[in-house]
Scaffold this active site. Structure first.
Site, mmCIF file in Angstrom:
data_model
loop_
_atom_site.group_PDB
_atom_site.id
_atom_site.type_symbol
_atom_site.label_atom_id
_atom_site.label_comp_id
_atom_site.label_asym_id
_atom_site.label_seq_id
_atom_site.Cartn_x
_atom_site.Cartn_y
_atom_site.Cartn_z
ATOM 1 N N LYS A 128 0.836 -1.205 0.000
ATOM 2 C CA LYS A 128 0.000 0.000 0.000
ATOM 3 C C LYS A 128 0.868 1.251 0.000
ATOM 4 O O LYS A 128 0.541 2.253 -0.629
ATOM 5 C CB LYS A 128 -0.912 0.009 1.224
ATOM 6 N N GLY A 176 -8.269 -7.124 3.680
ATOM 7 C CA GLY A 176 -9.394 -7.575 4.502
ATOM 8 C C GLY A 176 -9.576 -6.758 5.775
ATOM 9 O O GLY A 176 -10.192 -7.217 6.724
ATOM 10 N N GLY A 177 -9.037 -5.550 5.787
ATOM 11 C CA GLY A 177 -9.190 -4.691 6.960
ATOM 12 C C GLY A 177 -8.386 -5.168 8.167
ATOM 13 O O GLY A 177 -8.527 -4.630 9.270
ATOM 14 N N ILE A 215 -10.518 9.408 7.544
ATOM 15 C CA ILE A 215 -11.584 10.260 6.999
ATOM 16 C C ILE A 215 -12.893 9.859 7.684
ATOM 17 O O ILE A 215 -13.283 8.692 7.636
ATOM 18 C CB ILE A 215 -11.706 10.055 5.467
ATOM 19 N N HIS A 220 -16.825 4.441 0.377
ATOM 20 C CA HIS A 220 -15.835 3.682 -0.382
ATOM 21 C C HIS A 220 -16.387 3.550 -1.798
ATOM 22 O O HIS A 220 -17.419 2.917 -2.010
ATOM 23 C CB HIS A 220 -15.635 2.295 0.254
ATOM 24 N N HIS A 247 -14.862 -3.200 8.132
ATOM 25 C CA HIS A 247 -14.099 -2.760 6.963
ATOM 26 C C HIS A 247 -14.140 -3.762 5.822
ATOM 27 O O HIS A 247 -13.296 -3.728 4.930
ATOM 28 C CB HIS A 247 -12.639 -2.449 7.328
ATOM 29 N N LYS A 249 -16.591 -5.408 2.711
ATOM 30 C CA LYS A 249 -17.808 -5.108 1.965
ATOM 31 C C LYS A 249 -18.882 -6.190 2.141
ATOM 32 O O LYS A 249 -18.552 -7.370 2.192
ATOM 33 C CB LYS A 249 -17.476 -4.992 0.482
ATOM 34 N N GLU A 300 -6.124 2.089 -2.529
ATOM 35 C CA GLU A 300 -5.277 0.986 -3.002
ATOM 36 C C GLU A 300 -5.824 0.498 -4.331
ATOM 37 O O GLU A 300 -6.939 0.827 -4.720
ATOM 38 C CB GLU A 300 -5.246 -0.164 -2.001
ATOM 39 N N ARG A 304 -6.697 -7.592 -9.839
ATOM 40 C CA ARG A 304 -7.374 -8.862 -10.113
ATOM 41 C C ARG A 304 -8.850 -8.595 -10.358
ATOM 42 O O ARG A 304 -9.319 -7.461 -10.210
ATOM 43 C CB ARG A 304 -7.249 -9.770 -8.888
HETATM 44 P P1 ADP Z 1 -7.844 -3.616 3.210
HETATM 45 O O1 ADP Z 1 -6.924 -3.761 2.039
HETATM 46 O O2 ADP Z 1 -7.282 -4.146 4.493
HETATM 47 O O3 ADP Z 1 -9.237 -4.099 2.932
HETATM 48 P P2 ADP Z 1 -8.431 -0.843 2.568
HETATM 49 O O4 ADP Z 1 -7.350 0.153 2.492
HETATM 50 O O5 ADP Z 1 -8.983 -1.373 1.282
HETATM 51 O O6 ADP Z 1 -7.948 -2.047 3.491
HETATM 52 O O7 ADP Z 1 -9.618 -0.262 3.430
HETATM 53 C C1 ADP Z 1 -10.741 -1.038 3.821
HETATM 54 C C2 ADP Z 1 -11.838 -0.140 4.368
HETATM 55 O O8 ADP Z 1 -11.375 0.566 5.505
HETATM 56 C C3 ADP Z 1 -12.302 0.934 3.422
HETATM 57 O O9 ADP Z 1 -13.285 0.467 2.538
HETATM 58 C C4 ADP Z 1 -12.849 1.979 4.381
HETATM 59 O O10 ADP Z 1 -14.128 1.626 4.844
HETATM 60 C C5 ADP Z 1 -11.896 1.897 5.538
HETATM 61 N N1 ADP Z 1 -10.786 2.858 5.376
HETATM 62 C C6 ADP Z 1 -9.579 2.642 4.793
HETATM 63 N N2 ADP Z 1 -8.821 3.745 4.820
HETATM 64 C C7 ADP Z 1 -9.549 4.713 5.419
HETATM 65 C C8 ADP Z 1 -9.317 6.081 5.782
HETATM 66 N N3 ADP Z 1 -8.161 6.683 5.532
HETATM 67 N N4 ADP Z 1 -10.305 6.748 6.422
HETATM 68 C C9 ADP Z 1 -11.479 6.141 6.722
HETATM 69 N N5 ADP Z 1 -11.758 4.869 6.432
HETATM 70 C C10 ADP Z 1 -10.813 4.146 5.782
#
Ligand code: ADP
Length: 460
Positions: A128, A176-177, A215, A220, A247, A249, A300, A304
């Protein structure tokens, strides 16, 4: 239902393709292979010996015991299956080996086409932090925050003060959060960095962590892109993925009720610039966070096919797997310009889980009934008699609906979920119904905190 624009290959791009995955995504990939007259090769673990994806393939090869490291991630066993079957290409689906650059390289070295981007593109987006640097250089707006690892607690404190609390601690190699933590006060920062590092080390074998601005009440929203080997990259509009639990979907839709034509144009432009910056060839997704003011920031890129790709297929008529096959074979995209979006699509992910406690609910499915309605697509990998084991992701199926307008799609989703029955195990269908019926969901006014802020889990 939306028309299909690209299932018209005059000749097959490959004769035989191995699908290195299981469950609904293996079946979904095989469906396109069949439609294109390409033979399919399934692989399976001992836990999946009777799974539908195995029966439906033209050939199937055993990989090993249930745990993924001994089966679906067992590269040697996969290559043996590819050799034995004479497959020319490997489709990795999502998860599993789909974003492992080393695996893509190993395939190429073995003379197999990896249906995905070049290893360098996977690597570029695999971290990332690396992706943030690259996108910033390319001129794509990123979430304010670190561009290098936050190893030094003092420097992290200084940066967090500059950004202003709350900040989010993230694992650079994460997904996966997992490991992610919101920090609202400086006193909690060092501990959060340390615990995220430990979790990241354990899950991803990479303890690199960093911070970015958290934020508040964001959405998203992600852009589907597709690029071919001739340097042609197109954006196939957005998907709204703000309905999340932990986090992750749960419900996705296309288009987003929150995106104006102007914002869409800017986000699509940024996504194409981002994909072009890494010479991207494949279907891919740039994920953005959109704040309450409507500003968007790159989070990110997933290199895929995405779980939620069907909503894009429903509104554009494009078969994304068919395009993946074409571009991996060096063919151009089957369209010169992105098809305009038509109607509205919503997807619900059905998980084998205790809906209140969000814990997996393994067991044997006794009976199953899928909705029988027009404009409804069910992508699933299970049937009556199938035993859900703790080895794999608990997602069983995706119910995807289409409607002329969002209100039609939402009504259809409620009907479809009401018709869906999976007996013998617990599922999250009650949660999905509670969301779909909620007035805030109906209005389209929601953010990533929807499930918590509306007490959805307590209401079921
Ligand atoms: P992962 O790759 O672990 O799934 P992501 O970066 O895709 O992590 O983020 C997953 C979710 O986390 C996002 O869809 C959003 O809901 C929340 N999130 C990620 N970054 C932020 C941020 N900077 N501010 C607020 N929420 C965030």
């Amino acid at each position: 239902m939306a028309r299909v624009v690209n299932l018209k290959l005059e000749r097959s791009v490959f004769r035989k393709v191995l699908v290195a995955n299981r469950g609904e995504i293996a079946r979904r990939v095989m469906r396109t292979l069949r439609a294109l007259g390409i033979a399919s090769v399934a692989v399976y673990s001992d836990a999946d010996i009777d799974a539908p994806h195995v029966r439906e393939a033209d050939e199937a090869y055993r990989l090993g015991p249930g745990p993924i490291t001994q089966s679906y991630l067992h590269v040697e066993a996969l290559l043996d299956a590819a050799r034995a079957s004479g497959a020319e290409a490997i489709h990795p689906g999502y998860g599993m080996l789909s974003e492992k650059a080393d695996f893509a390289e190993t395939c190429e070295a073995a003379g197999l086409t990896f249906i995905g981007p070049a290893p360098a593109a996977i690597r570029a987006m695999g971290s990332k932090l690396g992706a943030r640097q690259l996108m910033r250089e390319a001129g794509v707006p990123i979430v304010p925050g670190a561009l290098s690892p936050c190893d030094d607690p003092q420097a992290a404190h200084t940066l967090a003060e500059e950004l202003g609390y709350p900040v989010l601690v993230k694992a650079s190699g994460g997904g996966g959060g997992i490991g992610m933590q919101v920090v609202r006060q400086s006193i909690a920062l060092a501990g959060a960095l340390e615990s995220c590092r430990r979790v990241a080390e354990r899950y991803f074998g990479d303890g690199t962590v960093y911070i970015e601005k958290y934020i508040e009440r964001p959405r998203h929203i992600e852009i589907q892109v597709i690029g071919d080997a001739r340097g042609h990259v197109l954006a196939l509009h957005e998907r709204e993925c703000s309905i999340q639990r932990r986090h992750q979907k749960v419900i996705e839709e296309a288009l987003s009720p929150a995106v104006t034509p102007e914002l869409r144009r800017r986000m699509e432009e940024a996504a194409v610039i981002g994909a072009e910056a890494i010479n991207y060839v494949n279907a891919g997704t740039l994920e953005f966070i959109v704040d309450e003011q409507g500003e968007f920031y790159f989070m990110e890129m997933n290199t895929r096919l995405q779980v939620e790709h069907p909503v894009t297929e429903m509104i554009t008529g494009v078969d994304l797997v068919a395009e993946q096959l074409r571009v991996a074979a060096g063919e151009p995209l089957s369209f010169d310009a992105a098809p305009a979006a038509r109607g509205h699509a919503i997807e619900c992910r059905i998980y084998a889980e205790d809906p209140k406690r969000l814990l997996p609910s393994p067991g044997t499915i006794e009976n199953i009934a899928w909705p029988e309605l027009d404009h409804v697509r069910v992508d699933h990998g299970v049937e009556a008699g199938y035993t859900v084991t703790p080895y794999y992701d608990p997602m069983l199926a995706k119910v995807i609906v289409w409607g002329e307008a969002r209100a039609d799609a939402r009504r259809r989703m409620i009907e479809a979920l009401n018709q869906t029955r999976i007996d013998g195990i617990k599922t999250n269908i009650p949660v999905l119904l509670a969301i779909a019926r909620h007035p805030s969901f109906a209005s389209g006014q929601y953010d990533t905190g929807f499930i918590d802020s509306h007490g959805i889990l307590a209401s079921i």
